[in-house]
Design an enzyme around this catalytic site. Structure first.
Site, short mmCIF file in Angstrom:
data_model
loop_
_atom_site.label_atom_id
_atom_site.label_comp_id
_atom_site.label_asym_id
_atom_site.label_seq_id
_atom_site.Cartn_x
_atom_site.Cartn_y
_atom_site.Cartn_z
N GLU A 85 0.79 -0.89 0.25
CA GLU A 85 0.02 0.16 0.49
C GLU A 85 0.61 1.47 0.26
O GLU A 85 1.61 1.44 1.30
CB GLU A 85 -0.49 0.11 1.75
N ARG B 15 -3.78 -10.16 2.31
CA ARG B 15 -5.21 -9.86 1.17
C ARG B 15 -5.94 -10.79 2.35
O ARG B 15 -7.61 -10.55 2.68
CB ARG B 15 -5.67 -9.43 0.27
N LYS C 195 -2.08 -6.79 8.52
CA LYS C 195 -1.38 -5.90 8.10
C LYS C 195 -0.30 -5.33 9.23
O LYS C 195 1.04 -4.70 8.82
CB LYS C 195 -2.29 -4.13 8.22
MN MN Z 1 -3.01 1.24 4.56
#
Ligand code: MN
Length: 400
Positions: free
Chosen positions: A186, A224, A240
């Protein structure tokens, strides 16, 4: 003008001067980047400005961050003089080290880490991918900058290898455990708090530059499949928290004044504590995302719906304090076009539409050995360019 021989277009010229922590066999400590070299700050200040030296001593930028805007200005002015006036050249020039001989350390002690979700393009794309039958944006999205609390202990400096995480994922009716099959990047911008705030005292939207020291590029690595299985109802967690990478060099806000642009038109009108008319911290940064050296996309930061000043105002409006060393990410930066998205989730439309690399190979998510790099530039004074230092990371195979 500097006495160093730099190309006029060098994005790390005297207009930029980001701060980092360098390490070589001979020395380590706080430094400023100029071109492809680093200036160790403690020895420079000890000779030329001894009253400032204590702020630049030590193995992190923590003291400088906490010292506040007057000290930030004084040190930036001093460094600018050292690099531009012939008087100081005989002291400064012998101290310079080539960046190729330097490894970067995490530049500050990360206090709390929060990640936002402030790009309307990104949030709408994710909505279309995950909830194709619903409105792309959730009903709260245009009323507040949505965020979640991340894991400060796993924020790492650019160049650190990223181990592919293991975790749970759902495939059909089965719950499996193993290495993520959907490892993503990201592309984000991170903001570093220098001066904290007291509990019970919100930071006003126009007080941003009295608290925030500067900006880094941030890669919020994301698994994901782990994320998709775990995120209802409390949001991202292990998908994350395994690693977040930031630039080794922090670009001070003082280098970004020419990059400030008006924010987008917002409807509905934000509540008063988020009203930033007249003091917008929307920033005209252009990011570039590369996979193994190949340019994948150019996300435009100026397309964000919420600015970092609004994020900090929202973060503290309930009376929560912020602390020196707090880091908050903008959320994935995505423009409106396919060549401007900041994640592979969007670029491959959740793996359903692989993208083609120049060698003809189709790709969706990250593979072991991949190297991801994010860089950015912004407009500087008198037509110059401000570089925001790279954040990079390479993927290591999962632990077995
Ligand atoms: Mn993010």
């Amino acid at each position: 003008m500097t006495w160093l021989e730099l190309a006029p277009a060098d994005p790390f010229g005297i207009q930029t001067l980001p701060y980092g922590v360098i390490h070589t066999p001979a020395l380590s400590g706080c430094a400023v980047r100029i071109g492809d070299r680093a200036l160790p700050l403690y020895p420079a200040a000890s000779t030329l400005r001894p009253e400032l030296a204590w702020l630049l001593d030590g193995s992190t930028l923590d003291r400088l961050l906490a010292a506040g805007p007057q000290a930030w200005s004084a040190i930036r002015l001093a460094v600018t003089e050292w690099l531009s006036e012939d008087r100081d050249r005989s002291v400064i020039e012998p101290l310079l080290v080539d960046l190729k001989d330097v490894s970067m350390r995490l530049p500050f002690t990360v206090a709390d880490y929060v990640d936002f979700y402030a790009s309307a393009n990104h949030a709408a794309n994710v909505g279309r991918i995950l909830r194709p039958d619903a409105e792309p944006l959730p009903p709260n999205w245009k009323h507040l900058p949505i965020g979640y609390h991340g894991r400060s202990g796993t924020v790492v400096a650019s160049g650190t290898g990223i181990r592919r995480p293991n975790g749970q994922r759902k495939e059909g009716e089965d719950v499996l455990f193993g290495p993520t099959a959907r490892l993503d990047l990201e592309a984000e911008v991170g903001f570093v708090v220098g001066v904290g705030s007291a509990m019970g005292t919100p930071v006003a939207v126009d007080a941003f530059d009295r608290h925030v020291f500067g900006a880094v590029l941030l890669n919020d690595w994301s698994a994901r499949d782990i994320q998709a299985w775990e995120y209802v109802p409390l949001g991202p967690f292990l998908g994350k928290s395994f690693a977040t990478s930031i630039s080794g060099w922090i670009t001070p806000l003082a280098a970004l004044t020419h990059a400030r642009v008006a924010g987008p038109l917002r409807s509905p009108k934000p509540l008063p504590y988020l009203d930033d008319r007249g003091s917008s911290w929307n920033l005209d940064l252009t990011l570039e995302v590369r996979l193994n050296g190949e340019l994948l996309s150019r996300p435009p930061f100026a397309s964000m719906y919420w600015t970092p000043a609004q994020m900090l105002a929202h973060l503290t409006v309930n009376g929560a304090s912020c602390r020196s060393g707090d880091l908050f990410g903008s959320g994935t930066v995505s423009g409106s076009e396919r060549g401007q998205v900041g994640s592979l989730l969007e670029l491959s439309w959740a793996g359903r539409e692989p993208f083609l690399l120049s060698d003809g190979v189709e790709r969706t998510f990250l593979q072991d050995g991949d190297r991801v790099s994010i860089t950015a530039t912004a407009p500087g004074p008198a037509g110059s360019v401000i570089g925001i230092a790279e954040v990079s990371g390479h993927i290591l195979p999962a632990a077995r």
